[in-house]
Design a protein around this motif. Sequence first.
Motif, mmCIF file in Angstrom:
data_model
loop_
_atom_site.group_PDB
_atom_site.id
_atom_site.type_symbol
_atom_site.label_atom_id
_atom_site.label_comp_id
_atom_site.label_asym_id
_atom_site.label_seq_id
_atom_site.Cartn_x
_atom_site.Cartn_y
_atom_site.Cartn_z
ATOM 1 N N GLU A 365 32.521 32.048 48.264
ATOM 2 C CA GLU A 365 31.559 33.148 48.235
ATOM 3 C C GLU A 365 32.109 34.279 47.366
ATOM 4 N N ALA A 366 33.417 34.564 47.516
ATOM 5 C CA ALA A 366 34.034 35.678 46.793
ATOM 6 C C ALA A 366 33.968 35.455 45.284
ATOM 7 N N VAL A 367 34.431 34.290 44.821
ATOM 8 C CA VAL A 367 34.473 34.115 43.368
ATOM 9 C C VAL A 367 33.069 34.121 42.763
ATOM 10 N N ALA A 368 32.092 33.578 43.517
ATOM 11 C CA ALA A 368 30.718 33.610 43.009
ATOM 12 C C ALA A 368 30.229 35.056 42.914
ATOM 13 N N ALA A 369 30.524 35.853 43.956
ATOM 14 C CA ALA A 369 30.053 37.238 43.976
ATOM 15 C C ALA A 369 30.750 38.061 42.900
ATOM 16 N N ILE A 370 32.027 37.782 42.652
ATOM 17 C CA ILE A 370 32.773 38.533 41.640
ATOM 18 C C ILE A 370 32.181 38.253 40.256
ATOM 19 N N GLU A 371 31.939 36.989 39.981
ATOM 20 C CA GLU A 371 31.380 36.627 38.684
ATOM 21 C C GLU A 371 30.010 37.282 38.497
ATOM 22 N N ALA A 372 29.144 37.142 39.515
ATOM 23 C CA ALA A 372 27.796 37.702 39.415
ATOM 24 C C ALA A 372 27.869 39.221 39.296
ATOM 25 N N GLY A 373 28.768 39.846 40.090
ATOM 26 C CA GLY A 373 28.876 41.307 40.110
ATOM 27 C C GLY A 373 29.267 41.854 38.745
ATOM 28 N N ILE A 374 30.259 41.217 38.108
ATOM 29 C CA ILE A 374 30.705 41.717 36.803
ATOM 30 C C ILE A 374 29.603 41.507 35.766
ATOM 31 N N ASN A 375 29.028 40.312 35.768
ATOM 32 C CA ASN A 375 27.954 40.048 34.799
ATOM 33 C C ASN A 375 26.807 41.046 34.960
ATOM 34 N N ASP A 376 26.395 41.281 36.211
ATOM 35 C CA ASP A 376 25.291 42.224 36.449
ATOM 36 C C ASP A 376 25.635 43.608 35.940
#
Length: 507
Positions: A365-376
């Motif tokens: 969950e963390a790595v997915a959220a980190i990737e999405a968060g930075i991209n957003d």
Amino acid sequence: MEQKKPTAYRYLMNPVSITGILLALTATILIVAFLVLEASSGLDNAYIGIFVYFAFPAMLILGLILIPAGSWRARKKYRSDPEAGIPPLPRLDFNDPNKLRLAIFFILASVVFFLIVGIAAVKGYEFTESTTFCGELCHVPMEPELTAWKNSPHAKVKCVECHVGPGAEWYVKAKISGLRQLWVMLNRSWPTPIQTPIENLRPARSTCEHCHWPEKFYAGRQKIFYHYAPNEDNTPREIDMLIKIGGTPKTPNAMGIHWHIGREVNYIAGDKKRLTIPYVAVKGADGKITEYMDPAKPLSRDQIAKSEQRLMDCIDCHNKPTHIYHSPGEEMDRHFASNTIDRSIPYLKKVAVNLLEKPYRTSEEAVAAIEAGINDYYAKNYPDVVRTQGPALTRAIGEIKGIYKRNYFPRMKVSWNTYPNHIGHFYTPGCFRCHDGKHKSPEGKVISKDCTICHTMLGQIQENVPKGKPVTEFVHPVDIGDELNNTNCSECHSAGGQDVAGGGNEQ
Ligand code: HEC
Ligand code: HEC
Ligand code: HEC
Ligand code: HEC
Ligand code: HEC
Ligand code: HEC
């Protein structure tokens, strides 16, 4: 014709002995096959190890017990027939070629048996001392320690060198406590996180000093602490210091930081994690004891007499020599400094630290959220950066996910600040547990918080430090007035680079 068969053959052809023969043969073939495989391919797997060194030899021994047991039963049955005339005990007559052959076979088989079991025992001992065994067999509970160890200065030092050390006594102690741990593993009842300090850790004198013998210490060490401001430019801030480690600590004239191990310094901890230290006693070169107490939490004579005193050793400062976790801010700083993350991406430190410090239930969950968060964030605020620095941003996301995996372990409820590191005083009270400038002796001596007893400033690069001007004192990047000296750094910095001013001490 039947009577002519060698007696051994008759005695062996019964279900129990046959099972024994099959077990022993299978085990021997498996052990030899895996030993050859291991020697030729360097195969190193904890579960295979358990089979090759413990399960298969146990099977071999069981087989070898079953063979004579079955024969004995068979012989007893034959003997119950009075016609057979079999004596109560077998006759050892080497003039009988059958018996002679049997004896030779028996001796050869014993040699092979002792060879195989011997090799398995030696390799098994080595195996229980290996990092594969310690770190990977219990891979869920040991994941944080193993990961941190792999990335530390001790990555080539085996777990047992610090946790067991040399000598039979501690080997046996470790194996006994290992049995308890095995039970915990089978029950899956390990604590999350594993609690420290380890109560019965072997005294550092017998482990660390094997490699770092105290007569051979260095006088000082220059260290540059790289920081980057959490602003749009990720502005560099560098602190260049000489850390006064001190030499030859086991002599009465020891100086500097390692002075403590040249002396007898005992203390009483105020809590289980030893984060507060209300009482310190130092035995001087002349044998006189000086007692220092924290006036905010004075202990009565009665409490001092009743409390357990701990003799200070390496672990009281170097409690994290190898299981070193880094704060998200520190990790970002290291990546900027080594250029593995592109510093020109605006606000990257701030954005990354905020995302890393959010609570997540699982690593996935963390790595997915980190990737999405930075991209957003960059799609919304810096579309230009996405266009012109796309590959650098992608590489940064990969590194930031790596930071999460090295320092956060949701399964074990461990993150970078679960285990306070006592070296220094930035994220945790560390040296300031005693050196807070408040611990006083009845004669009025104070354990010093003077910024120059432990290190000397050599230089500083920072927004508020004029270039080229020599620095003698640490300049804080923002003006915090007297708080720099009166408040422990960790009171504001324990949050690890995120929302510094608002952070409290989390421990
Ligand atoms: C250089 C010495 C050293 C090595 C090598 C080492 N450890 Fe440790 N370990 C320590 C010390 C010191 C502590 C902390 C003791 C304390 O705080 O009481 C510790 C603590 C631990 C803890 C308790 C939890 C924690 O994170 O503090 C576990 C579990 C652990 N080690 C497992 C391992 C495993 C598995 C390996 C090998 C992969 C290993 N250690 C290698 C020195 C070492
Ligand atoms: C089997 C040998 C061995 C043992 C045991 C051992 N160390 Fe080390 N230690 C090393 C080696 C090798 C290095 C790396 C030296 C280098 O980088 O120059 C090292 C490095 C260090 C450093 C410097 C780390 C840095 O930042 O560069 C410290 C501090 C340290 N050890 C403390 C300890 C403590 C405390 C213990 C006991 C818990 C311990 N060591 C046990 C071999 C050992
Ligand atoms: C009072 C706290 C304290 C105690 C006790 C202590 N150390 Fe240290 N040690 C330090 C500090 C602080 C440093 C410098 C750390 C740094 O530069 O990041 C250091 C540095 C080291 C280094 C690295 C030297 C170098 O030049 O890189 C080694 C190795 C080391 N200590 C081993 C030990 C051993 C072994 C013991 C126990 C016999 C011990 N220390 C006890 C605080 C302590
Ligand atoms: C358990 C308490 C305690 C802790 C923790 C502690 N110290 Fe000390 N330290 C003392 C005491 C007591 C003295 C001696 C004060 C005196 O008599 O002047 C001292 C003295 C010193 C000195 C002066 C030695 C000299 O040359 O005279 C240095 C340097 C020092 N400590 C560094 C450190 C560092 C660095 C740390 C953290 C890594 C640390 N200390 C952690 C108790 C502690
Ligand atoms: C008792 C010893 C001691 C005293 C007193 C002390 N320090 Fe330190 N300080 C250390 C040690 C040890 C480190 C290195 C920690 C490490 O290697 O990670 C350090 C690190 C630092 C750093 C670098 C931190 C980082 O991570 O960037 C700064 C800045 C600093 N000290 C400032 C101060 C100031 C300002 C004072 C006076 C209020 C002070 N120190 C007093 C022992 C001390
Ligand atoms: C009253 C709270 C407070 C205290 C006490 C405090 N700081 Fe800070 N510190 C801050 C704030 C707020 C910032 C953030 C400024 C920024 O990032 O722009 C900061 C930033 C820093 C930075 C730069 C960090 C980075 O990654 O950019 C260093 C280094 C630092 N402090 C060292 C220290 C040291 C050493 C002490 C103790 C001697 C200390 N601070 C005590 C509030 C405090």
